[in-house]
Write a protein that holds these residues in place. Structure first.
Motif, PDB file in Angstrom:
ATOM      1  N   ALA A  42       0.830  -1.204   0.000  1.00 40.86           N
ATOM      2  CA  ALA A  42       0.000   0.000   0.000  1.00 40.86           C
ATOM      3  C   ALA A  42       0.867   1.257   0.000  1.00 40.86           C
ATOM      4  CB  ALA A  42      -0.927  -0.003   1.210  1.00 40.86           C
ATOM      5  N   LEU A  43       1.984   1.224   0.724  1.00 37.27           N
ATOM      6  CA  LEU A  43       2.912   2.363   0.740  1.00 37.27           C
ATOM      7  C   LEU A  43       3.526   2.589  -0.641  1.00 37.27           C
ATOM      8  CD1 LEU A  43       4.698   1.761   4.154  1.00 37.27           C
ATOM      9  CD2 LEU A  43       3.295   3.743   3.567  1.00 37.27           C
ATOM     10  N   ILE A  44       3.854   1.490  -1.327  1.00 35.74           N
ATOM     11  CA  ILE A  44       4.394   1.609  -2.684  1.00 35.74           C
ATOM     12  C   ILE A  44       3.321   2.174  -3.616  1.00 35.74           C
ATOM     13  CG2 ILE A  44       5.280   0.304  -4.665  1.00 35.74           C
ATOM     14  CD1 ILE A  44       6.623  -1.584  -2.605  1.00 35.74           C
ATOM     15  N   GLY A  45       2.072   1.728  -3.429  1.00 32.01           N
ATOM     16  CA  GLY A  45       0.970   2.278  -4.213  1.00 32.01           C
ATOM     17  C   GLY A  45       0.807   3.769  -3.969  1.00 32.01           C
ATOM     18  N   LEU A  46       0.961   4.183  -2.728  1.00 35.82           N
ATOM     19  CA  LEU A  46       0.876   5.611  -2.396  1.00 35.82           C
ATOM     20  C   LEU A  46       2.003   6.384  -3.077  1.00 35.82           C
ATOM     21  CD1 LEU A  46      -0.374   7.937  -0.740  1.00 35.82           C
ATOM     22  CD2 LEU A  46       1.136   7.270   1.151  1.00 35.82           C
ATOM     23  N   ALA A  47       3.214   5.817  -3.073  1.00 34.55           N
ATOM     24  CA  ALA A  47       4.351   6.485  -3.710  1.00 34.55           C
ATOM     25  C   ALA A  47       4.116   6.647  -5.212  1.00 34.55           C
ATOM     26  CB  ALA A  47       5.631   5.686  -3.462  1.00 34.55           C
ATOM     27  N   ARG A  48       3.479   5.669  -5.829  1.00 27.93           N
ATOM     28  CA  ARG A  48       3.138   5.782  -7.255  1.00 27.93           C
ATOM     29  C   ARG A  48       2.147   6.912  -7.497  1.00 27.93           C
ATOM     30  NH1 ARG A  48       2.003  -0.651  -8.318  1.00 27.93           N
ATOM     31  NH2 ARG A  48       4.053  -1.225  -9.136  1.00 27.93           N
ATOM     32  N   ASN A  92      -6.665   5.341   1.790  1.00 27.94           N
ATOM     33  CA  ASN A  92      -7.498   6.548   1.730  1.00 27.94           C
ATOM     34  C   ASN A  92      -6.689   7.749   1.250  1.00 27.94           C
ATOM     35  OD1 ASN A  92     -10.021   5.623   2.340  1.00 27.94           O
ATOM     36  ND2 ASN A  92     -10.014   6.276   4.475  1.00 27.94           N
ATOM     37  N   GLU A  93      -5.446   7.854   1.701  1.00 35.47           N
ATOM     38  CA  GLU A  93      -4.591   8.955   1.251  1.00 35.47           C
ATOM     39  C   GLU A  93      -4.318   8.839  -0.250  1.00 35.47           C
ATOM     40  OE1 GLU A  93      -3.592  11.672   2.848  1.00 35.47           O
ATOM     41  OE2 GLU A  93      -4.747  10.998   4.579  1.00 35.47           O
ATOM     42  N   LYS A  94      -4.142   7.622  -0.719  1.00 39.03           N
ATOM     43  CA  LYS A  94      -3.912   7.414  -2.149  1.00 39.03           C
ATOM     44  C   LYS A  94      -5.127   7.841  -2.963  1.00 39.03           C
ATOM     45  CE  LYS A  94      -3.841   3.225  -3.853  1.00 39.03           C
ATOM     46  NZ  LYS A  94      -3.452   1.855  -4.261  1.00 39.03           N
ATOM     47  N   LYS A  95      -6.295   7.526  -2.482  1.00 39.81           N
ATOM     48  CA  LYS A  95      -7.521   7.902  -3.200  1.00 39.81           C
ATOM     49  C   LYS A  95      -7.673   9.419  -3.303  1.00 39.81           C
ATOM     50  CE  LYS A  95     -10.090   3.702  -2.044  1.00 39.81           C
ATOM     51  NZ  LYS A  95     -11.211   3.116  -1.274  1.00 39.81           N
ATOM     52  N   LYS A  96      -7.203  10.122  -2.269  1.00 40.65           N
ATOM     53  CA  LYS A  96      -7.256  11.586  -2.313  1.00 40.65           C
ATOM     54  C   LYS A  96      -6.352  12.140  -3.406  1.00 40.65           C
ATOM     55  CE  LYS A  96      -8.108  12.048   2.660  1.00 40.65           C
ATOM     56  NZ  LYS A  96      -7.538  12.535   3.943  1.00 40.65           N
ATOM     57  N   LEU A  97      -5.216  11.447  -3.639  1.00 37.46           N
ATOM     58  CA  LEU A  97      -4.257  11.916  -4.639  1.00 37.46           C
ATOM     59  C   LEU A  97      -4.720  11.631  -6.059  1.00 37.46           C
ATOM     60  CD1 LEU A  97      -0.883  10.809  -2.992  1.00 37.46           C
ATOM     61  CD2 LEU A  97      -1.721  13.140  -3.219  1.00 37.46           C
ATOM     62  N   GLY A 109      -0.437   1.129 -12.363  1.00 42.52           N
ATOM     63  CA  GLY A 109       0.032   0.970 -10.995  1.00 42.52           C
ATOM     64  C   GLY A 109      -0.459   2.040 -10.051  1.00 42.52           C
ATOM     65  N   ARG A 110      -1.113   3.096 -10.570  1.00 40.94           N
ATOM     66  CA  ARG A 110      -1.564   4.196  -9.722  1.00 40.94           C
ATOM     67  C   ARG A 110      -2.911   3.886  -9.063  1.00 40.94           C
ATOM     68  NH1 ARG A 110       0.850   9.220 -11.002  1.00 40.94           N
ATOM     69  NH2 ARG A 110      -1.108  10.372 -10.908  1.00 40.94           N
ATOM     70  N   ASN A 111      -3.547   2.826  -9.513  1.00 38.92           N
ATOM     71  CA  ASN A 111      -4.868   2.518  -8.958  1.00 38.92           C
ATOM     72  C   ASN A 111      -4.877   1.223  -8.143  1.00 38.92           C
ATOM     73  OD1 ASN A 111      -4.430   0.840 -11.072  1.00 38.92           O
ATOM     74  ND2 ASN A 111      -6.484   0.985 -11.938  1.00 38.92           N
TER      75      ASN A 111
END
Length: 534
Positions: A42-48, A92-97, A109-111
């Motif tokens: 999930a952290l890697i997904g957030l970084a993407r 949730n933070e990734k969805k905001k981005l 990879g961003r989703n």
């Protein structure tokens, strides 16, 4: 295979290859290991998702990344429920981005989150380099977390975590792309250790040499273990005038050397030895125990009712002290247990009744002229940095014997919990200086680096030309980032043990040997002979 695991991030990993069964040697279950992989993915997904959206990153997101990485360090979190909560927060933070990406079925990879199984099953050299990056930033995140608690952050450090996580998720990157980032972990970690040093010394003062007793006085007491000095400060404030004594444990020992903590008369001494002995040393003790960071081992029933956790540390069914930092439950437990009815005269591993700490770079460099003169006069002929993590694996008595057999005209610099193998020895002095100098916690490797660089400047030579040898022990991921910092600085001929990391492939190991002279420890006698004749 859902009930199986793969983890090889710590030194004690099964068979020196990896824990692959239903539980790790550290005690975490296969399900916990799976959730920690999911958290990392999930952290890697957030970084993407951050790539191209850097302007949307905020301090709360940066802190969540630190918390997520720190949580996956060995012996920090055994609680599946808290891992699930962290994963939810990160997603949730990734969805905001990238809110629009979640209506798309593309494979950019961003989703989605990164599948860690693709890392564990990829080419062994790529896996090795990515592991060095991942485990290195896990360790660095711990240091950045401690600094942030004291209000110190650095944008360069924060940005690098996203860069490193992004690199771990790149499927088509090889040695050419990954190796520079491995060394960049070392570079950024140097800045991170410097930041934490600044945070600690600005807040609590420059450490001074301090002798710490190992006796536990009669009456109620609390043991505080881990690394977080802020938690110790809060605990000391909340226990003033309550008739409770406070004792440090493990990596908390160096706290005694900070001037700010000396004003608390109820900070009495140090309990026990290194972290891996806690199940024996905490057995049925009549006191409460507060865990502030990594070093938590699976809790035995004989003391489970007196264990409390805080920060990112978590264990099922243990009372957790949250962000409010109200240590009332810990205090009430200590008072209820009552402590020992008479003083307990405990000793270190070698029978010593006290230990000394506080030889930070500030202290050592304040007597630099004395040190340099002793070297020029031939009183000091060699410096050994013997430090790092302690652990349970057979063979770690090597470090005790190495120090015992070191020449009388040598100085032993040490840090981290590996020092408990020998820090109660009395090796005397050289020119008014103690032969064993404890420089502090693992992050205080920064102090050792500062001293080495200052000595090299004084003698107008390269650090590798100094009569200085590094004999390091490693266990978990903070040792990894420190090693990478030493490599970034070009420091060579490090002796590492008790085993070499399982995640370093033969080709990557060959690269480290050829370029940096890294070698495994052998015997104290053989290594001393080699190092003294270099």
């Amino acid at each position: 295979m859902e009930n199986k695991m793969f983890c090889y991030q710590c030194e004690q990993t099964a068979g020196c290859t990896g824990c692959t069964g239903n539980a790790g040697v550290c005690g975490k279950s296969a399900n916990t290991a799976r959730l920690q992989d999911e958290l990392t993915g999930a952290l890697i997904g957030l970084a993407r998702a951050v790539e191209g959206n850097e302007h949307l990153v905020n301090e709360e997101m940066n802190q969540l990344v630190l918390e997520g990485l720190f949580t996956t360090v060995t012996n920090v979190n055994f609680n599946d429920e808290t891992l699930k909560i962290l994963i939810y927060k990160i997603e949730n933070e990734k969805k905001k981005l990238v809110p629009n990406c979640f209506t798309c079925s593309g494979s950019c990879g961003r989703n989605d989150n990164f599948d860690m199984n693709t890392l564990w099953t990829t080419d062994e050299d790529v896996r090795s380099l990515k592991s060095l990056i991942l485990f290195g930033i896990r360790g660095m995140a711990a240091y950045a977390y401690h600094a942030s608690v004291l209000g110190y952050t650095d944008e360069t450090i924060s940005k690098f975590f996203y860069k490193a996580l992004f690199a771990v998720g790149m499927k088509d990157w090889g040695m050419d792309e990954l190796l520079p980032i491995v060394l960049e972990v070392g570079e950024v970690n140097l800045r991170c250790m410097e930041l934490l040093d600044q945070a600690n010394t600005t807040t609590y003062g420059t450490p001074v040499p301090t002798t710490v007793p190992l006796t536990i006085e009669k009456g109620p007491f609390i043991i505080i273990t881990g690394h977080d000095l802020k938690d110790l400060q809060l605990l000391l404030e909340q226990t003033k005038d309550k008739g409770i004594n406070i004792y440090t444990h493990g990596e908390m020992l160096p706290a005694h050397a900070y001037p700010e903590f000396k004003k608390y008369s109820h900070l009495k001494g140090n309990f026990g030895t290194a972290w891996q002995n806690q199940q024996k040393e905490f057995d049925n003790i009549p006191g409460a125990i507060l865990y502030t960071t990594n070093c938590l081992m699976p809790v035995k029933p004989s003391y489970a009712d007196r264990v409390f956790t805080t920060e990112v540390v978590s264990y099922p069914e243990m009372v957790h002290i949250g962000e409010e930092k109200d240590f009332t439950p810990v205090i009430e437990k200590a008072l209820a247990l009552g402590g020992y009815t008479k003083d307990q005269h405990m000793t270190g591993i070698n029978g010593g009744i006290q230990v000394t700490t506080g030889f930070s770079h500030g202290t050592v460099l304040s007597v630099a002229d004395q040190v340099i003169e002793a070297v020029k006069n031939g009183d000091i002929k060699h410096f050994f940095l013997v430090g790092g993590c302690d652990g349970a694996r057979v063979g770690r008595n090597y470090y005790t014997e190495f120090v015992k057999q070191s020449p009388a005209d040598s100085i032993i610099l040490t840090l981290a919990c590996g020092k408990y193998r020998f820090n109660d020895l009395d090796l005397g002095t050289i020119g008014g200086l103690p032969r064993i100098m404890d420089m502090g916690q693992c992050n205080d490797a920064y102090s050792a680096i500062k001293v080495a660089i200052a000595l090299a400047e004084a003698f107008e030579c390269d650090v590798n030309e100094l009569p200085l040898s590094m004999v390091l022990s490693w266990y978990e991921q903070k040792a990894v980032c420190i090693l990478l910092t030493l490599l970034y600085l070009g420091i060579k001929n490090i002796h590492l043990g008790p085993t070499l990391p399982a995640f370093i492939s033969p080709n990557v190991l060959n690269f480290l040997v050829e370029n940096y002279g890294i070698s495994p420890i052998s015997t104290p006698e053989e290594d001393l002979k080699k190092l003294l004749n270099k």
